[in-house]
Write an enzyme that holds these catalytic residues in place. Structure first.
Site, PDB file in Angstrom:
ATOM      1  N   LYS A 239       0.874  -1.160   0.000  1.00  0.00           N
ATOM      2  CA  LYS A 239       0.000   0.000   0.000  1.00  0.00           C
ATOM      3  C   LYS A 239       0.911   1.209   0.000  1.00  0.00           C
ATOM      4  O   LYS A 239       1.725   1.367   0.909  1.00  0.00           O
ATOM      5  CB  LYS A 239      -0.836  -0.047   1.279  1.00  0.00           C
ATOM      6  CG  LYS A 239      -1.542   1.203   1.658  1.00  0.00           C
ATOM      7  CD  LYS A 239      -2.211   0.958   3.003  1.00  0.00           C
ATOM      8  CE  LYS A 239      -3.064   2.112   3.438  1.00  0.00           C
ATOM      9  NZ  LYS A 239      -2.287   3.347   3.651  1.00  0.00           N
TER      10      LYS A 239
HETATM   11  P1  FBP Z   1      -6.204   7.164   4.925  1.00  0.00           P
HETATM   12  O1  FBP Z   1      -6.827   6.779   3.628  1.00  0.00           O
HETATM   13  O2  FBP Z   1      -7.167   7.872   5.819  1.00  0.00           O
HETATM   14  O3  FBP Z   1      -4.891   7.871   4.768  1.00  0.00           O
HETATM   15  O4  FBP Z   1      -5.917   5.794   5.665  1.00  0.00           O
HETATM   16  C1  FBP Z   1      -4.911   4.937   5.259  1.00  0.00           C
HETATM   17  C2  FBP Z   1      -3.852   4.826   6.348  1.00  0.00           C
HETATM   18  O5  FBP Z   1      -2.752   4.055   5.959  1.00  0.00           O
HETATM   19  C3  FBP Z   1      -4.360   4.258   7.631  1.00  0.00           C
HETATM   20  O6  FBP Z   1      -4.278   2.878   7.645  1.00  0.00           O
HETATM   21  C4  FBP Z   1      -3.484   4.956   8.609  1.00  0.00           C
HETATM   22  O7  FBP Z   1      -4.109   5.157   9.816  1.00  0.00           O
HETATM   23  C5  FBP Z   1      -3.216   6.266   7.975  1.00  0.00           C
HETATM   24  O8  FBP Z   1      -3.360   6.104   6.609  1.00  0.00           O
HETATM   25  C6  FBP Z   1      -1.828   6.748   8.273  1.00  0.00           C
HETATM   26  O9  FBP Z   1      -1.497   7.751   7.381  1.00  0.00           O
HETATM   27  P2  FBP Z   1      -0.356   8.768   7.663  1.00  0.00           P
HETATM   28  O10 FBP Z   1       0.726   8.066   8.374  1.00  0.00           O
HETATM   29  O11 FBP Z   1       0.021   9.227   6.315  1.00  0.00           O
HETATM   30  O12 FBP Z   1      -0.934   9.823   8.495  1.00  0.00           O
END
Ligand code: FBP
Length: 269
Positions: free
Chosen positions: A186
């Site tokens: 991802k």
């Molecule tokens: P989002 O689509 O809201 O970004 O969620 C995906 C994710 O990977 C979550 O699993 C995680 O909590 C968050 O993004 C962390 O994103 P970042 O570290 O960029 O704040």
């Protein structure tokens, strides 16, 4: 894992994972735009949408879901590590708090996830934890999704890189997913379709999904998702763009068209 295409989190080669670990990673602030989303039951119901192939949560939330009568209506992806935004750390690190065994046997996980901070001074330690996860996942036959998040001092202090969304950095992080044995990575969208194309060229048959990011307009968001799909991406792992909307089902309908039915943003908007 023999073939991730045979797993429940992939449909016709692609995936739409709803991520709901924000209470851990960012705190309740992420639920403020739509207070209903603080209730795990609400997001569990959102994840019953036909387009969703998995719901990614931390152990404690997975334990709550396990008690629901309709728990089998959603494929669970248990996030095995995570970290809060509260401590002051020398560099990024995401400790592991759930084993693959517990995730599969006790929580009914159909896939597991692990965040890797490539470039952090803690990268070596995280490789060791990921090795255990990956090998245990192979024994249980569940796919491993790597949250590929290159960030930390090695990235910030390297003058060759412009930050964690630098296309070289994103592609390098994704490649490490392949090298370390992930079934899916991802990744953050670096901003241009050609950059995602480059990422795809470096990950062989491993699956890739775009990371959602903060909430945007339907059009801007769907265009990026579509741009990745067009050049070989396999879908999306998304949190805020879904659960911060008042009607998440509306966006999920559109995403279903793009990710699983080959439609363009113009066709679904
Ligand atoms: P989002 O689509 O809201 O970004 O969620 C995906 C994710 O990977 C979550 O699993 C995680 O909590 C968050 O993004 C962390 O994103 P970042 O570290 O960029 O704040």
């Amino acid at each position: 894992m023999k073939d991730i295409d045979d797993s429940s989190i992939v449909r016709n080669g692609n995936s739409l994972i709803v991520a709901y670990d924000h209470g851990t990673e960012h705190g309740p602030v992420d639920f403020e735009p739509n207070p209903e989303s603080a209730d795990p039951q609400h997001v569990f119901d959102v994840a019953k949408h036909n387009a969703v192939t998995a719901l990614a949560v931390q152990k404690g939330v997975a334990e709550a879901f396990r008690e629901l009568d309709d728990s089998d209506e959603v494929n669970l992806l248990v996030k095995l590590n995570g970290n809060s935004a509260l401590p002051k750390r020398e560099d990024y690190y995401s400790p592991k708090q759930c084993s693959v065994q517990y995730a599969v046997e006790e929580l009914g996980a159909e896939a597991v996830g692990y965040t890797m901070y490539q470039g952090s001074i803690n990268e070596d330690r995280m490789w060791g934890e990921f090795r255990e996860v990956q090998e245990e996942a192979r024994k249980y036959g569940v796919p491993v999704v790597m949250w590929s998040y290159p960030r930390g001092k090695g990235i910030e202090e390297n003058p060759d890189y412009s930050g964690q969304k630098d296309p070289e950095v994103v592609a390098y992080g994704a490649r490490l997913g392949l090298e370390l044995g992930a079934d899916m990575v991802k990744c953050k969208y670096p901003g241009k379709q050609d950059d995602w194309k480059k990422l795809e060229k470096n990950i062989g048959e491993m699956k890739s999904v775009m990371s959602g990011g903060s909430k945007r307009s339907d059009r801007a968001f769907l265009q990026d998702v579509h741009a990745t799909i067009e050049v070989g991406g396999n879908g999306l792992a998304v949190g805020r763009n879904v659960f911060q909307r008042e009607d998440p089902g509306e966006l999920l309908d559109k995403l279903e068209g793009i990710i699983f039915e080959g439609k363009t943003p113009e066709e679904v908007l």
